[in-house]
Design a protein around this motif. Structure first.
Motif, mmCIF file in Angstrom:
data_model
loop_
_atom_site.group_PDB
_atom_site.id
_atom_site.type_symbol
_atom_site.label_atom_id
_atom_site.label_comp_id
_atom_site.label_asym_id
_atom_site.label_seq_id
_atom_site.Cartn_x
_atom_site.Cartn_y
_atom_site.Cartn_z
ATOM 1 N N ILE A 209 -2.125 10.554 -4.546
ATOM 2 C CA ILE A 209 -1.506 9.385 -3.924
ATOM 3 C C ILE A 209 -0.108 9.148 -4.478
ATOM 4 O O ILE A 209 0.114 9.237 -5.690
ATOM 5 C CB ILE A 209 -2.365 8.131 -4.215
ATOM 6 C CG1 ILE A 209 -3.774 8.329 -3.656
ATOM 7 C CG2 ILE A 209 -1.727 6.872 -3.649
ATOM 8 C CD1 ILE A 209 -4.789 7.353 -4.226
ATOM 9 N N LEU A 210 0.812 8.829 -3.575
ATOM 10 C CA LEU A 210 2.162 8.476 -3.981
ATOM 11 C C LEU A 210 2.367 6.990 -3.658
ATOM 12 O O LEU A 210 2.171 6.564 -2.517
ATOM 13 C CB LEU A 210 3.133 9.336 -3.164
ATOM 14 C CG LEU A 210 4.538 9.544 -3.659
ATOM 15 C CD1 LEU A 210 4.560 10.011 -5.105
ATOM 16 C CD2 LEU A 210 5.254 10.560 -2.768
ATOM 17 N N LEU A 211 2.715 6.212 -4.687
ATOM 18 C CA LEU A 211 2.975 4.786 -4.500
ATOM 19 C C LEU A 211 4.471 4.580 -4.688
ATOM 20 O O LEU A 211 5.019 4.979 -5.720
ATOM 21 C CB LEU A 211 2.209 3.952 -5.531
ATOM 22 C CG LEU A 211 0.696 4.168 -5.598
ATOM 23 C CD1 LEU A 211 0.101 3.430 -6.803
ATOM 24 C CD2 LEU A 211 0.032 3.702 -4.300
ATOM 25 N N MET A 212 5.144 4.012 -3.700
ATOM 26 C CA MET A 212 6.600 3.898 -3.794
ATOM 27 C C MET A 212 7.015 2.441 -3.607
ATOM 28 O O MET A 212 6.642 1.799 -2.633
ATOM 29 C CB MET A 212 7.251 4.780 -2.724
ATOM 30 C CG MET A 212 7.047 6.258 -3.010
ATOM 31 S SD MET A 212 7.541 7.327 -1.638
ATOM 32 C CE MET A 212 6.054 7.331 -0.661
ATOM 33 N N ASP A 213 7.779 1.941 -4.594
ATOM 34 C CA ASP A 213 8.185 0.533 -4.587
ATOM 35 C C ASP A 213 9.678 0.434 -4.253
ATOM 36 O O ASP A 213 10.517 0.544 -5.151
ATOM 37 C CB ASP A 213 7.890 -0.097 -5.955
ATOM 38 C CG ASP A 213 7.910 -1.615 -5.892
ATOM 39 O OD1 ASP A 213 8.215 -2.166 -4.824
ATOM 40 O OD2 ASP A 213 7.606 -2.238 -6.929
ATOM 41 N N GLU A 214 9.982 0.271 -2.989
ATOM 42 C CA GLU A 214 11.363 0.214 -2.502
ATOM 43 C C GLU A 214 12.207 1.365 -3.054
ATOM 44 O O GLU A 214 13.283 1.129 -3.627
ATOM 45 C CB GLU A 214 12.019 -1.120 -2.880
ATOM 46 C CG GLU A 214 11.288 -2.320 -2.330
ATOM 47 C CD GLU A 214 12.026 -3.599 -2.625
ATOM 48 O OE1 GLU A 214 13.222 -3.663 -2.316
ATOM 49 O OE2 GLU A 214 11.413 -4.529 -3.182
ATOM 50 N N PRO A 215 11.754 2.600 -2.901
ATOM 51 C CA PRO A 215 12.440 3.710 -3.568
ATOM 52 C C PRO A 215 13.868 3.939 -3.075
ATOM 53 O O PRO A 215 14.663 4.536 -3.779
ATOM 54 C CB PRO A 215 11.565 4.926 -3.236
ATOM 55 C CG PRO A 215 10.867 4.566 -1.968
ATOM 56 C CD PRO A 215 10.645 3.083 -2.051
ATOM 57 N N PHE A 216 14.186 3.447 -1.868
ATOM 58 C CA PHE A 216 15.535 3.667 -1.342
ATOM 59 C C PHE A 216 16.348 2.380 -1.344
ATOM 60 O O PHE A 216 17.438 2.314 -0.789
ATOM 61 C CB PHE A 216 15.461 4.233 0.092
ATOM 62 C CG PHE A 216 14.576 5.453 0.216
ATOM 63 C CD1 PHE A 216 14.454 6.361 -0.827
ATOM 64 C CD2 PHE A 216 13.860 5.694 1.381
ATOM 65 C CE1 PHE A 216 13.640 7.478 -0.724
ATOM 66 C CE2 PHE A 216 13.044 6.810 1.501
ATOM 67 C CZ PHE A 216 12.927 7.705 0.443
ATOM 68 N N GLY A 217 15.800 1.343 -2.005
ATOM 69 C CA GLY A 217 16.390 0.012 -1.952
ATOM 70 C C GLY A 217 17.770 -0.085 -2.558
ATOM 71 O O GLY A 217 18.538 -0.972 -2.188
ATOM 72 N N SER A 218 18.110 0.792 -3.510
ATOM 73 C CA SER A 218 19.424 0.636 -4.134
ATOM 74 C C SER A 218 20.422 1.678 -3.634
ATOM 75 O O SER A 218 21.470 1.864 -4.239
ATOM 76 C CB SER A 218 19.279 0.697 -5.659
ATOM 77 O OG SER A 218 18.634 1.888 -6.025
ATOM 78 N N LEU A 219 20.091 2.348 -2.519
ATOM 79 C CA LEU A 219 20.996 3.387 -2.004
ATOM 80 C C LEU A 219 21.831 2.842 -0.845
ATOM 81 O O LEU A 219 21.411 1.916 -0.148
ATOM 82 C CB LEU A 219 20.180 4.594 -1.504
ATOM 83 C CG LEU A 219 19.244 5.242 -2.527
ATOM 84 C CD1 LEU A 219 18.426 6.348 -1.866
ATOM 85 C CD2 LEU A 219 20.030 5.810 -3.698
#
Ligand SMILES: Nc1ncnc2c1ncn2[C@@H]1O[C@H](COP(=O)(O)OP(=O)(O)OP(=O)(O)O)[C@@H](O)[C@H]1O
Ligand SMILES: [Mg+2]
Length: 267
Positions: free
Chosen positions: A163-173
């Motif tokens: 499982i991959l859990l992603m917390d706003e991974p692109f939020g700072s791009l």
């Protein structure tokens, strides 16, 4: 092609609630009675307003935070401690500045005391899959923000978690880098069919990537909408103008908007 997807739930949240005790002695109810099932191979996005409990929910799935009530299970087993089945990717890449890309990718194994030698080939393959071939020996400061986030995705995948859990991974791009990464991620998941729970503030991003979009209400969060995204894969940039895409975005926005109006104001 998400060939690995089945109807079997891999992640089950049953009546999960979480209250935090604050430093001034109050209790903050972050999550209230959330029940959610994620099937093996499914990509589920979670959207909701800031502070509604999305990170709290991800941390409970990862076993980093115990629920106050209810239970989280992965593959039918109750999660009671940090689980090996899931990896978290955060908004910031959190790479070690003194390690090159390959060394950063291998770090989680090293921290577990595992021999990293057998994983070097896989680390290089992941770099290539993340479109970073040739940058293996570069240090974080030599990479752009988008490239650093690609390294952090590769690091999360090094020992093939379920499982991959992603917390706003692109939020700072920036917007363009973000779109590039979204389409790369959409292509990549279509090939590997990895189970993923993805937190985002971007409605189009959620719809583009997901098999299902779950909208959480303002704190304490409950499930406001659980929407199946019926758009065939592979998904290409042309999806932006697809009526099903536009309608799904509208449904998610409506769900978010209605709740915003209903939110009681602090007096
Ligand atoms: N360790 C903590 N102690 C006390 N309260 C906390 C703690 N962590 C989170 N909270 C509270 O729980 C609520 C939910 O926080 P959480 O970080 O899960 O929200 P979020 O939906 O991820 O927000 P954002 O979109 O801004 O990242 C917030 O009101 C927050 O203040
Ligand atoms: Mg958060």
């Amino acid at each position: 092609m998400t060939g690995a997807r089945t109807s079997e739930p891999l992640i089950s949240l049953e009546g999960v609630s979480k209250s935090y005790g604050t430093s001034d002695g109050r209790a903050v109810e972050a999550v209230a009675e959330v029940s959610l099932r994620v099937r093996r191979g499914e990509f589920v996005s979670i959207v909701g307003r800031s502070g509604c409990g999305k990170t709290t929910l991800l941390r409970m799935i990862a076993g980093l935070l115990p629920p106050t009530k209810g239970s989280v299970a992965i593959g039918g087993r109750t999660v009671t401690s940090p689980t090996n089945e899931a990896r978290l990717v955060y908004q910031k890449p959190l790479l070690m500045p003194w390690r090159n890309s390959l060394e950063n990718i291998l770090l989680p194994l090293e921290l577990k005391g595992r021999d990293t030698k057998p994983y070097e080939k896989r680390a290089a393959e992941l770099m290539a899959e993340m479109k970073l071939a040739g940058f293996e020996r570069m240090y974080p400061k030599e990479l752009s923000g988008g490239m650093q986030q690609r390294v952090s995705l590769a690091r999360a995948l090094i020992d093939d978690p379920q499982i991959l859990l992603m917390d706003e991974p692109f939020g700072s791009l920036d917007e363009l880098t973000r779109e590039e990464l979204e389409f790369d991620l959409v292509q990549w998941i279509e090939v590997v069919g990895k189970t993923a729970v993805f937190v985002t503030h971007s409605v189009p991003e959620a719809v583009l990537l997901s098999d299902r979009v779950v909208v959480l209400s303002p704190r304490p969060s409950t499930v406001e909408l659980d929407l199946e995204i019926d758009i065939p894969r592979p998904r290409h940039p042309s999806v932006w103008s697809d009526k099903r895409f536009v309608d799904a975005c509208q449904a998610v926005r409506t769900s978010l908007g209605m709740k915003l109006h209903e939110e009681p104001r602090d007096s």
